[in-house]
Motif scaffolding. Sequence first.
Motif, PDB file in Angstrom:
ATOM      1  N   ASP A  21       0.810  -1.223   0.000  1.00 25.09           N
ATOM      2  CA  ASP A  21       0.000   0.000   0.000  1.00 25.09           C
ATOM      3  C   ASP A  21       0.840   1.267   0.000  1.00 25.09           C
ATOM      4  OD1 ASP A  21       1.025  -0.449   2.519  1.00 25.09           O
ATOM      5  OD2 ASP A  21      -0.819   0.073   3.593  1.00 25.09           O
ATOM      6  N   GLY A  22       2.148   1.105   0.185  1.00 20.64           N
ATOM      7  CA  GLY A  22       3.038   2.256   0.289  1.00 20.64           C
ATOM      8  C   GLY A  22       3.492   2.515   1.708  1.00 20.64           C
ATOM      9  N   GLY A  23       2.884   1.816   2.678  1.00 15.37           N
ATOM     10  CA  GLY A  23       3.249   1.984   4.078  1.00 15.37           C
ATOM     11  C   GLY A  23       2.069   2.416   4.935  1.00 15.37           C
ATOM     12  N   GLU A  24       2.247   2.368   6.236  1.00 14.78           N
ATOM     13  CA  GLU A  24       1.210   2.755   7.194  1.00 14.78           C
ATOM     14  C   GLU A  24       0.699   4.156   6.909  1.00 14.78           C
ATOM     15  OE1 GLU A  24      -1.421   2.368   9.743  1.00 14.78           O
ATOM     16  OE2 GLU A  24       0.119   1.035  10.547  1.00 14.78           O
ATOM     17  N   GLY A  25      -0.630   4.294   6.819  1.00 16.41           N
ATOM     18  CA  GLY A  25      -1.245   5.591   6.605  1.00 16.41           C
ATOM     19  C   GLY A  25      -1.470   5.951   5.155  1.00 16.41           C
ATOM     20  N   HIS A  26      -0.889   5.175   4.222  1.00 14.27           N
ATOM     21  CA  HIS A  26      -1.104   5.466   2.806  1.00 14.27           C
ATOM     22  C   HIS A  26      -2.510   5.042   2.395  1.00 14.27           C
ATOM     23  CE1 HIS A  26       3.220   6.020   2.834  1.00 14.27           C
ATOM     24  NE2 HIS A  26       3.145   6.524   1.612  1.00 14.27           N
ATOM     25  N   CYS A  27      -3.105   5.826   1.530  1.00 12.63           N
ATOM     26  CA  CYS A  27      -4.519   5.641   1.192  1.00 12.63           C
ATOM     27  C   CYS A  27      -4.713   4.961  -0.155  1.00 12.63           C
ATOM     28  CB  CYS A  27      -5.234   6.990   1.154  1.00 12.63           C
ATOM     29  SG  CYS A  27      -5.209   7.886   2.718  1.00 12.63           S
ATOM     30  N   GLY A  28      -5.866   4.324  -0.292  1.00 12.08           N
ATOM     31  CA  GLY A  28      -6.261   3.718  -1.553  1.00 12.08           C
ATOM     32  C   GLY A  28      -7.744   3.933  -1.770  1.00 12.08           C
ATOM     33  N   THR A  29      -8.248   3.420  -2.893  1.00 14.03           N
ATOM     34  CA  THR A  29      -9.642   3.609  -3.285  1.00 14.03           C
ATOM     35  C   THR A  29     -10.273   2.268  -3.645  1.00 14.03           C
ATOM     36  OG1 THR A  29      -9.118   5.803  -4.181  1.00 14.03           O
ATOM     37  CG2 THR A  29     -11.186   4.803  -4.891  1.00 14.03           C
ATOM     38  N   TRP A  43      -4.243   1.556  -4.882  1.00 11.47           N
ATOM     39  CA  TRP A  43      -3.579   2.463  -3.954  1.00 11.47           C
ATOM     40  C   TRP A  43      -3.160   3.731  -4.679  1.00 11.47           C
ATOM     41  CZ3 TRP A  43      -4.443   1.295   0.842  1.00 11.47           C
ATOM     42  CH2 TRP A  43      -4.683  -0.036   1.181  1.00 11.47           C
ATOM     43  N   ASP A  44      -2.940   4.772  -3.934  1.00 12.86           N
ATOM     44  CA  ASP A  44      -2.601   6.054  -4.549  1.00 12.86           C
ATOM     45  C   ASP A  44      -1.300   5.977  -5.344  1.00 12.86           C
ATOM     46  OD1 ASP A  44      -4.856   6.836  -3.255  1.00 12.86           O
ATOM     47  OD2 ASP A  44      -3.920   8.363  -1.985  1.00 12.86           O
ATOM     48  N   ASN A  45      -0.446   4.974  -5.019  1.00 13.87           N
ATOM     49  CA  ASN A  45       0.806   4.807  -5.764  1.00 13.87           C
ATOM     50  C   ASN A  45       0.600   4.045  -7.073  1.00 13.87           C
ATOM     51  OD1 ASN A  45       0.539   2.100  -5.054  1.00 13.87           O
ATOM     52  ND2 ASN A  45       2.129   2.163  -3.478  1.00 13.87           N
ATOM     53  N   GLY A  46      -0.642   3.655  -7.383  1.00 16.27           N
ATOM     54  CA  GLY A  46      -0.956   2.986  -8.636  1.00 16.27           C
ATOM     55  C   GLY A  46      -1.049   1.481  -8.556  1.00 16.27           C
ATOM     56  N   THR A  47      -0.595   0.874  -7.464  1.00 18.80           N
ATOM     57  CA  THR A  47      -0.686  -0.574  -7.297  1.00 18.80           C
ATOM     58  C   THR A  47      -2.138  -0.973  -7.059  1.00 18.80           C
ATOM     59  OG1 THR A  47       1.530  -0.699  -6.336  1.00 18.80           O
ATOM     60  CG2 THR A  47       0.064  -2.551  -5.913  1.00 18.80           C
ATOM     61  N   SER A  48      -2.581  -2.035  -7.731  1.00 15.39           N
ATOM     62  CA  SER A  48      -3.950  -2.522  -7.558  1.00 15.39           C
ATOM     63  C   SER A  48      -3.921  -3.995  -7.192  1.00 15.39           C
ATOM     64  CB  SER A  48      -4.754  -2.317  -8.852  1.00 15.39           C
ATOM     65  OG  SER A  48      -6.093  -2.749  -8.689  1.00 15.39           O
ATOM     66  N   ALA A  49      -4.754  -4.405  -6.242  1.00 15.94           N
ATOM     67  CA  ALA A  49      -4.786  -5.796  -5.798  1.00 15.94           C
ATOM     68  C   ALA A  49      -6.104  -6.106  -5.112  1.00 15.94           C
ATOM     69  CB  ALA A  49      -3.605  -6.084  -4.861  1.00 15.94           C
ATOM     70  N   GLY A 141      -0.778  10.369   0.577  1.00 13.53           N
ATOM     71  CA  GLY A 141      -1.227  10.001  -0.755  1.00 13.53           C
ATOM     72  C   GLY A 141      -1.734  11.190  -1.533  1.00 13.53           C
ATOM     73  N   PHE A 142      -3.005  11.097  -2.007  1.00 13.97           N
ATOM     74  CA  PHE A 142      -3.609  12.182  -2.789  1.00 13.97           C
ATOM     75  C   PHE A 142      -4.051  13.317  -1.876  1.00 13.97           C
ATOM     76  CE2 PHE A 142      -4.805   8.762  -5.986  1.00 13.97           C
ATOM     77  CZ  PHE A 142      -3.898   9.178  -6.940  1.00 13.97           C
ATOM     78  N   VAL A 204     -10.020   6.181 -10.734  1.00  8.91           N
ATOM     79  CA  VAL A 204      -8.902   7.008 -10.262  1.00  8.91           C
ATOM     80  C   VAL A 204      -8.046   7.344 -11.474  1.00  8.91           C
ATOM     81  CG1 VAL A 204      -6.936   7.185  -8.707  1.00  8.91           C
ATOM     82  CG2 VAL A 204      -8.928   5.845  -8.019  1.00  8.91           C
ATOM     83  N   ASP A 205      -7.991   8.607 -11.847  1.00  4.17           N
ATOM     84  CA  ASP A 205      -7.358   9.026 -13.099  1.00  4.17           C
ATOM     85  C   ASP A 205      -5.851   9.204 -13.013  1.00  4.17           C
ATOM     86  OD1 ASP A 205      -9.650   9.069 -14.711  1.00  4.17           O
ATOM     87  OD2 ASP A 205     -10.208  11.064 -13.989  1.00  4.17           O
ATOM     88  N   VAL A 206      -5.322   9.473 -11.834  1.00  7.60           N
ATOM     89  CA  VAL A 206      -3.896   9.748 -11.692  1.00  7.60           C
ATOM     90  C   VAL A 206      -3.298   8.852 -10.616  1.00  7.60           C
ATOM     91  CG1 VAL A 206      -4.037  12.128 -12.499  1.00  7.60           C
ATOM     92  CG2 VAL A 206      -4.402  11.639 -10.071  1.00  7.60           C
ATOM     93  N   LYS A 207      -1.970   8.816 -10.548  1.00  7.33           N
ATOM     94  CA  LYS A 207      -1.290   8.075  -9.483  1.00  7.33           C
ATOM     95  C   LYS A 207      -0.161   8.926  -8.920  1.00  7.33           C
ATOM     96  CE  LYS A 207       1.890   5.472 -12.494  1.00  7.33           C
ATOM     97  NZ  LYS A 207       2.309   4.092 -12.891  1.00  7.33           N
ATOM     98  N   VAL A 208       0.156   8.672  -7.666  1.00 10.63           N
ATOM     99  CA  VAL A 208       1.143   9.470  -6.938  1.00 10.63           C
ATOM    100  C   VAL A 208       2.558   8.992  -7.242  1.00 10.63           C
ATOM    101  CG1 VAL A 208       2.080   9.876  -4.627  1.00 10.63           C
ATOM    102  CG2 VAL A 208      -0.340  10.197  -5.033  1.00 10.63           C
ATOM    103  N   ILE A 209       3.457   9.931  -7.488  1.00  9.67           N
ATOM    104  CA  ILE A 209       4.882   9.601  -7.553  1.00  9.67           C
ATOM    105  C   ILE A 209       5.637  10.269  -6.403  1.00  9.67           C
ATOM    106  CG2 ILE A 209       4.874   9.213 -10.042  1.00  9.67           C
ATOM    107  CD1 ILE A 209       6.123  12.007 -10.373  1.00  9.67           C
TER     108      ILE A 209
END
Length: 368
Positions: A21-29, A43-49, A141-142, A204-209
């Motif tokens: 998920d990117g780590g504790e506290g990182h958000c997803g949709t 997840w906001d970093n673009g990973t989907s599962a 995240g976002f 979700v149209d964008v992802k976080v870098i």
Amino acid sequence: MQGLIGSRVVRGPDWKWKNQDGGEGHCGTVRAFEGSRDVVVIWDNGTSANYRCAGAFDLRIWDSSPTGQSHERTCCEGCSLSPISGQLFRCTTCEDADLCSWCYHGDKHNLKHRFIRITTPGSEGEPLEKRSKSKKIQLKGFFPGAKVVRGTDWEWENQDGGPGRVGKITEIQDWSPSRPRSAVQVQWASTTKNLYRLGFQGNVDVKVISEGKGSMVYKDHLPVLGQRSDHHVAADFNQGDLVRLAIDQERAQQLQDNPGMSGIEKVVGVVGTFQGLKDGKATVNYPGGLRWTINPGLLVKVASRTQEPRTSIPTSGLQLTQQDAFAPAVQPVSQGSASDVPRRRAASRGVLAGTPGTPNNPGGGPRP
């Protein structure tokens, strides 16, 4: 659970997927549900599962506003949002003290007061620990300041200036009036500024870098996605059941000065008839035409509608080890009319997904 598509989530109590998920506290949709046991999250970093939402619970819900869920005839004491969207937090000490998620986690109102959380409109309230005794985590995240590139659901041609071009989130906004906080405003290097979907119908149209930092939240006060609480207030009450308050006159005297508690002594020890539950409050009819709204955590069942009344209150009802968690909210039902607040609608959208705990097309193209 299709009505939860678009919800913003963080890792939950049974999380075992390391930093997927990117780590504790990182958000997803939430993108979709597969049956009753799996939920698809991007997840906001673009990973989907896929993650578990039955038997084991991998996620907590931070914000369900993008789903369109709202609580009619409510108004946030902290920011005046009306109706309150997403989760509703209701003080059990004060009369008519409701907070939205952002004001609750933003420490509005007395931190020593206990609240109940009403996750979905019309559901039972869930008692929460005092915020003054709870710990927070930082959301990431976002959020404003995050740097983003086009993501999985991008369908806006070269509005960003082309593949790989970087933009910066300036604000969280509404994609539509019925879906609060379901979009991000992005400033691109080309000076173009536009809105992009964040949870609207699962897109979700964008992802976080480069992540942005959001608010601090009480992690243990967030609902677990898919989990039915072991302590649903008034879950065992049915219309017509005989009930009474699980407090004595001494406790009633202590509560006299609290808002909405004047006259509570009139119903202490009196058996009433449970009428129903709405927005976390129970309605009870008492002899003599009295009708009260009461925090259901203060009630104990004397007999079901098919049984004879018991002669005494059950012992468990007297052990109020969590009585402050159900702090008093006993008051006569108002006969006045509530304001006419527009009702928001919820919708859902399904998408394809991968296998549990594994990346699902993290860099793929637009979803059908």
